[in-house]
Design a protein around this motif. Structure first.
Motif, short mmCIF file in Angstrom:
data_model
loop_
_atom_site.label_atom_id
_atom_site.label_comp_id
_atom_site.label_asym_id
_atom_site.label_seq_id
_atom_site.Cartn_x
_atom_site.Cartn_y
_atom_site.Cartn_z
N LYS C 528 -62.83 14.17 -53.79
CA LYS C 528 -62.45 15.59 -53.78
C LYS C 528 -61.75 15.94 -52.47
O LYS C 528 -60.69 16.57 -52.46
N GLU C 529 -62.33 15.48 -51.39
CA GLU C 529 -61.77 15.75 -50.08
C GLU C 529 -60.30 15.30 -50.00
O GLU C 529 -59.44 16.04 -49.52
N GLU C 532 -57.87 17.21 -52.48
CA GLU C 532 -57.52 18.53 -51.95
C GLU C 532 -56.49 18.43 -50.82
O GLU C 532 -55.77 19.38 -50.55
N ARG C 533 -56.46 17.26 -50.18
CA ARG C 533 -55.56 17.09 -49.06
C ARG C 533 -54.27 16.36 -49.45
O ARG C 533 -53.61 15.77 -48.60
N ASP C 552 -67.66 20.20 -59.82
CA ASP C 552 -67.41 21.01 -58.63
C ASP C 552 -67.96 22.42 -58.81
O ASP C 552 -68.60 22.72 -59.82
N LYS C 561 -60.11 18.59 -63.49
CA LYS C 561 -59.37 19.43 -62.55
C LYS C 561 -58.03 18.83 -62.14
O LYS C 561 -57.06 19.55 -61.93
N TYR C 562 -58.02 17.51 -61.98
CA TYR C 562 -56.80 16.86 -61.48
C TYR C 562 -56.18 15.98 -62.54
O TYR C 562 -56.89 15.39 -63.35
N LYS C 569 -52.22 14.40 -55.17
CA LYS C 569 -53.21 15.14 -55.97
C LYS C 569 -53.46 14.54 -57.35
O LYS C 569 -54.03 15.20 -58.22
#
Lengths: 170, 779, 779, 170
Positions: C528-529, C532-533, C552, C561-562, C569
């Motif tokens: 996730k980290e 998101e980056r 999440d 989500k992705y 991403k």
């Protein structure tokens, strides 16, 4: 760590479990407590005075004896009956809970080793440690056997002979 | 889903089928040669294909495990303790032992397979893949193992590639099973270990065949020349090149280079371990220093100007040790690069210069021809300046060093054989070097160097032993017969019947390494014992050298006393480690030539035949390596028992029979279709003994087979009883088990044996005609 | 003498050369297709051929050894203690560690190679060796590893055989080197381990290619379907077949059988570990129970009526455990026979009967089609009578069992993660199951069962954890995107420049097993980290499942989500363990597609390119297996750094850089031919971290590469600084090392960073255009 | 065998060599005797009261501190300067005899570990045991570390805190 209870060949150490260090008195107690003890005598016990001590221990406690390698011969020459087996053969029989023992009375519950070559004995003791939970093993050599359940410590001849003496005195 | 080799399922393009077929336009013409092979049921067996045979063996000879460690450390869940517990992956102690054994066998098999592939590709590069496999007039069945396992005869070097492809593929599947979370049953692991052993057998056969035909080594020649053996045979005045390891190629190119330059007389080429054996098969002017046990002692002696290492059983600290004496080191294979710079593409003279000037610590040269040139040139240049290094610390210095001893005694505890090292050192401090000398000359010490490593004062004990032995180095001159290669078909025809019927009491094979409990002499004494008793004595590798390092009461080596024929009283040095293939090979040939059993794809029938009828026994008295584990396991799968020295217990697994359980010994008599009582013959499949006396008697016993004729059985029992009386003082107590009818009783012992039989309430039993383990229903 | 593969020296008959050539009578006609490949210097490299590259890596990233044991136990000279001493063969501790690492890598490679060969031969048997390797419109470079290493493109399944032949041959040579008395240098062992890792890479690529094209798995499809994941998704009212392991074949035949019989709706097929991933690539109706860590918990739950095991990572006591609940066990490969009777040739209905009636403990069925039929029929028949077994001891019973606890505390000491097991049990005895529940639901416990084994009262702790977790089983419903296979060429074209220039801050790959220090959630949080980056997040195997087992703050899994595209991403599940080949593959494709580097036979140039320019980092947070060791080592040889969880320290060897030694980081700028100062990028090649916080920061740092543009570097440093501030509270102290010129400084941190630079007396330095380790003179 | 000196995870046992069991007094003596001691603090020391004890020991003996994992943060929050390294990084530096140490004054001769994850610390200690003969290692966790040169025994929190107390009292 106490030098007396590091395995004689130190790399024999096999894991967290270590043999209990015993005195002759405790060893005798173990024999007394056993229902069907057996003594296994190897070729290093052919020489004196170990042989005489072995004979006396055998007699004192009425122990049936298995001789390994060619040890049979010296006992036979003295008219003493023993059962000759290879050390791996007797170990193999001992690990079978169904085996009836050398006297046919049932599997042994205590085996006392003396005079076997250190490293092959060590391997045999490992077999019994792992696969013969029904048997206690005791070594009365002058070398500490960590794979046994109970062992004499590492010591010199003089002390060892005193230990053996105590094993057959009344 | 057994992994399916392409070769078994899809034969297009493989040599097995294609060989006799020529493709022409629109038409297939078969060659005139008739299809000689009858294809058995299982050509190129996969991992599980021979499992049913394995399970028969394992039911009778149950695995006996002696864990060397209570823990498993193979994955990062671990370490897990397995003493009465399962590990994090679910494995238990017995299964873990079996897994470790499989791993060891695979490492051993890989050593031979890597060696074989390397030799093969090199020789094909030189001679072409069509180079014929022809062992001459007397050997028609040139590749009994390959024929049986692959299902077809290899005719050229190129055909051996298919053997190696198959071996490598099977090894990959087997190694896979060692991964965490795969095989979960100890007997299945053992079945896989058997398969690994069989692959090892194949690889060894391929390697030796390739080198025999390509380098023209002796082709089953019973009169192979006698070779010089021993420290004392090396002329230290000349430049000396020492080859250590197992690969003949660099050594062969060294002697070729000498020949080419006419330098044969000027440089000594000698070898340690199997490289020595194979170089002397190639050229009988080379010399054998001795078995593995001599390695550190010889390096420390400083005699070698150049040390050429190839692969297997080389001390991994050879560079460090050689540099101490400024010997130049050349590494020659990918198996052992030693961190050295790769000089393969450099100019030979530049390499020589770099070696001599010490610009490099040593050289990695992956081209054997270049090794030949560089080794010789370096030795010649280096020898004069190394003269002063060809000696050890002198006696005074030894006494001085010995006086450093603190009596801690850890040297003796570290010694694999618990030799009285400290006592010897202390004696030396008093000026008496006799005990050190004895360790050297009697080969009690095999120079592993653990005592030195343990010494808190850093006393160089091995150097001292070496020095102490020096005085008698001149006596160390022996002979060994060069490795002759396989038994000839004609010999098999001659001995087949006597062996199967028992008239020749047995074939005893002394093989393997020099990890002896009490020196190499034991092996020679055993060989002598069985030679005198009319057995066929076969040998290879370090075992063959140890036999040569003994002189009998007449001052002769056994090789001088006994001929090299494969027959009763023959002392047959077949060659190096890889030549062990010819031992199983001889047993297979007996089944084929004498009993007319078809080989191709017919493993199980052949192994069943050997187990029940061929009175052979392997002895690996000093086995130390993973290769020895693989060899023994491979031999076992063919039904041949093997005995090990006491150190063999550290392999963790034996295969022991239970003579006390009659159920285990039932046999199917194929002639009558009847399941009858059998006998514990052979009693064990893999056994470890404590001393020579024990093992000698055991070997005699393990040569007994159910098919012995009464006459043959009498002979075998005579030997068994004789030896038991000699070493144990009595007629063996289990003699009754091996007497089927009174006709089996040796005449001289009749009375005594009868007495035992009476006491035991013995009854005669049927003698099977065609004893077999096949087609028996369980229980 | 490097072992010479036939293929490199003698190309006759090999597909490389023969492919474009048709042999006609007396004439050679080349096909019209142009010879597309430029052959690089080292096609099919042998063991020593890439040694010079390895030595460059090893000089910068020196092996760091952490012995797991002081002894060596591999030969019968031993055990030898190596603590400051050499063993009887001369080996020292560092060399022994390296040898053990090579052995582990080879076991891992063999697992993939055995798997690949098995799949391949089975699929060829079904589809023919001419079955084309075609990954569709968007993937032209279908086999980047094979192209680079073998020097040629594989066009058919048959061509992959040559890959496997090569891999198997190399493995044999490498395994040989593990034999006692061969390699004596730790760096040479590491070079061989690298080679083993490369072979592993090849084998994985071959395996996944074969199954993708033969079973029609997704071919790089970014929209691969979402699959149901988790205990809670299994309908326990239906008969349940559970597949454990890594081989898709039995599972595929199970779902085929269900389809054929119209039973899709009536039987649940689910899987654990990679078998689950691959079955769901084949058929999206199958379900994923979860990673390896769920294995014992799910078996103990009794939900599975039939347990089908294939190979790799299966609990070796699966039979014993399954039998406790009367689940039927079917073993399906030679890798894991479990001592079961071989029923391959039996009638399916008879096998079903034998399984149901308990006539056999389980069945070994080596034919996957038969497995399909037997597994389904058995499950259907067994399910009704097993209903009562599909539950665990009830809560009262747990309290009762827990009250047996003697407070000895050994369960905690035996627990790999030192979980407070005893505390949880004691709480349970008081009626509070919350701590046990937490161990299950938070996956802190990965059910290795060591606690139970240690318990002197035999308390079935894992069953109690399972039961305690049951209450929330219904919540364990997640999604995972089916494994999509490789990155498409078009995607590479899109991201190539941004990755190499640093605009996409990195590619982070979460792979490997579930030996986590603190549960699987850590992996999801890391993913996730980085998602998101703006990183590209790639994943496979158990790692992919762990990522799916997290929701999440919006209640969504990351897969929901992705998207699955290989782009910033993107959360790209490439598939199972063998699909890891596509991760190195993507890096290779960047070199080829973006930088136009020729692949064929050009390993060193490609690896040098990747090391210096492709900001990728592998994360094997729960690596436990030998396969993971092989994968990491293979990835490392391509120049991609890998970080491990703390248990990874038990692999015994890491590759650590020394940021404090500027000499190590010199670079050759191929554009200018100048050797210039570099930076520690990537700083380490193989690293083990203690916790998630540490590793998160390290991953960001390890994505930095010398070729980043100033803009890209700013982005990477922003992430590094952000994360360091988040987890350490400060701007990292080594930031100066990564700033070449002021343009590299992230704008937002400009002031603070400048301050540090001043303190450190920082000076700007040259930015290399084409940084390389090649052609640099030493020193 | 004494339960207190079996490695906390018993299978960490690696061979004949075992750590010396030390009391806080002996530990203090070792620090006093050392020329360039270093303290390595892992993430298990982030919680209280271990953190405070650690801070006090550090202060009492003026020890330079390396923090592993993310332990740096809690020290930093207290304004205490430490050097952050991965545990494998610092171990790697420590095994290099040429490394100048965290203060640049020369390689350390004693390293005191506290609060690192047991098994990774155990591996790091093994590295130092084998490859850093120039360094003595001391662990003051509540678990016995057989790969260290000297270690506190296995004990419960209460006893451990008393041990730590003694490490910084005057």
């Amino acid at each position: 760590m106490n030098d007396r209870i590091i395995p004689w060949q130190p790399t024999v150490i096999a894991g967290p479990k270590q043999a209990m260090l015993v005195t002759p008195e405790t060893a005798v107690m173990m024999i007394k407590k056993a229902k069907r003890p057996l003594m296994v005598v190897g070729p290093l016990a052919k020489r004196q005075p170990v042989l005489d001590h072995t004979l006396k221990i055998m007699e004192r406690w009425d122990l049936p004896v298995v001789t390994t390698a060619d040890t049979f011969r010296v006992f036979n020459e003295r008219g003493v009956e023993t059962e000759p087996y290879g050390i791996v053969e007797i170990t193999n029989l001992l690990k079978d809970p169904e085996w009836r023992g050398v006297r046919g009375e049932g599997q042994h519950d205590l085996v006392i080793f003396i005079g076997c070559i250190y490293y092959i004995a060590s391997q045999g003791l490992s077999t019994l440690k792992h696969f013969a939970p029904h048997i206690k093993t005791l070594t009365i050599c002058k070398t500490f056997h960590s794979n046994a359940d109970a062992s004499f410590p590492n010591m010199d001849d003089e002390e060892w002979f005193r230990y053996l003496e105590k094993m057959h005195e009344d | 889903m057994a992994p399916e080799s392409k070769k078994a399922k899809d034969l297009k393009g493989d040599f097995w089928d294609a060989k006799n077929i020529q493709i022409s336009i629109g038409k297939v013409i078969t060659e005139e040669e008739p299809p000689e092979e009858v294809r058995g049921p299982k050509p190129m067996p996969h991992v599980t294909d021979l499992r049913s045979w394995d399970m028969k063996l394992l039911e009778r000879y149950e695995p006996f495990y002696a864990p060397f460690c209570d823990m498993c450390c193979l994955c990062t869940y671990g370490k897990c303790e397995l003493l009465g517990k399962k590990g994090a992956c679910g494995i238990d102690a017995a299964t873990q032992q079996a897994r470790t054994v499989l791993l060891a066998c695979l490492i051993g098999t890989a050593a031979h397979a890597g060696h074989a592939r390397h030799l093969l590709e090199h020789l094909i590069e030189k001679l072409g893949e069509d180079h014929e496999i022809d062992l001459g007039m007397n050997v028609d069945i040139e590749a009994p193992i390959t024929r049986t396992v692959m299902g077809k005869r290899p005719r050229t070097l190129g055909d051996l590639r298919e053997v190696m492809d198959y071996v490598e593929e099977q090894m990959s599947h087997l190694l896979s099973a060692c991964h965490t979370g795969q095989e979960g049953d100890s007997k299945d692991f053992e079945s896989k270990a058997f398969h690994a052993g069989l692959m090892d057998d194949l690889a060894r056969e391929a390697a030796d065949l390739a080198q025999i035909v390509a380098l023209d080594l002796p082709k089953g020649d019973e009169d192979a020349p006698l070779i010089e053996l021993g420290f004392g045979t090396i002329d230290t005045e000349k430049p000396v090149v020492l080859c250590i390891g197992h690969n003949v190629l660099p050594g062969a190119d060294i002697v070729d280079y000498l020949d080419e330059k006419g330098l044969e007389e000027d440089v000594e080429v000698c070898g340690i371990c199997c490289a020595a054996i194979d170089i002397t098969r190639y050229n009988d002017a080379a010399k054998v220093v001795g078995p593995l046990s001599k390695q550190l002692r010889f390096i420390r002696s400083g005699v070698a100007d150049v040390v050429v290492v190839d692969e297997q059983c080389v001390r991994t600290d050879v560079l460090e040790e050689a540099l101490k004496n400024r010997s130049a080191v050349i590494a020659t294979t990918d198996k052992m690069c030693l961190g050295l710079p790769d000089m393969t593409d450099e100019d030979p003279d530049r390499i020589v210069r770099d070696l001599i000037e010490g610009n490099i610590k040593g050289a990695l040269i992956l081209d054997p021809e270049k090794v030949g040139e560089v080794a010789v040139k370096t030795a010649i240049k280096l020898a004069p300046e190394r003269k002063p290094l060809k000696k050890l610390p002198d006696v005074e210095e030894i006494i001085e060093l010995a006086s450093e001893c603190t009596d801690c005694g850890w040297c003796q505890r570290a010694c694999p054989n618990s030799l009285p090292v400290m006592d010897a050192v202390k004696k030396a401090a008093e000026g008496d070097l006799s005990q050190l000398e004895e360790m050297a000359v009697e080969e009690l010490c095999y120079t592993c160097g653990r005592c030195e490593q343990e010494c808190e004062r850093g006393i160089p004990i091995v150097s001292m032993v070496t020095k102490a032995g020096e005085r008698r180095v001149k006596d160390e001159k022996y002979k060994i017969r060069a490795g002759r290669g396989p038994a000839q078909d004609v010999e098999i025809r001659r001995v087949g019947a006597p062996i199967v019927l028992g008239d020749i009491p047995g074939v005893v094979a002394f093989v393997g390494c020099s990890n002896y409990p009490a020196g190499g002499k034991d092996v020679a004494l055993m060989a002598k014992e069985f030679l005198e008793r009319n057995y066929i004595v076969v040998t290879t590798g370090c075992g063959a050298m140890s036999i040569g390092e003994y002189r009998d009461e007449d001052g002769q080596t056994l090789y001088e006393k006994y001929g090299g024929e494969f027959d009763a009283k023959g002392l047959v040095n077949m060659g190096s480690c890889v030549s062990n293939a010819h031992i199983s090979g001889a047993a297979i040939k007996i089944a084929n030539i004498f009993a007319q059993k078809p080989l191709e794809g017919n493993f199980e029938e052949i192994a069943d035949y050997i187990l029940n009828r061929v009175g052979a026994c392997g002895v690996a008295w000093g086995a130390y390596s993973q290769k020895a584990a693989a060899i023994a396991t491979g031999v076992n799968r063919w039904g041949i028992p093997v005995v090990l020295g006491p150190h063999g217990s550290k392999y963790r697994r034996l295969f022991l029979g239970r003579a006390d359980d009659e159920e285990k010994w039932k046999l199917n008599d194929l002639r009558t279709g009847e399941v009858i009582d059998g006998e514990p013959a052979p009693e064990h499949l893999l056994y470890a003994a404590e001393n020579r006396e024990e093992v000698t008697v055991m070997i005699a016993k393990l040569c007994i087979r159910p098919t012995d004729t009464p006459k043959g059985r009498q002979m075998k029992l005579s030997n068994y009883i004789d030896l038991h009386r000699k070493y144990f003082g009595t007629i063996p107590d289990d003699i009754d088990k091996f007497i089927r009818t009174e006709k089996d009783i040796p005449i001289v012992y009749k009375k005594d044996v009868m007495k035992i039989l009476e006491e035991k309430n013995w009854k005669p039993r049927k003698v099977p005609k065609e004893p077999s383990l096949m087609e028996m229903e369980k229980g």
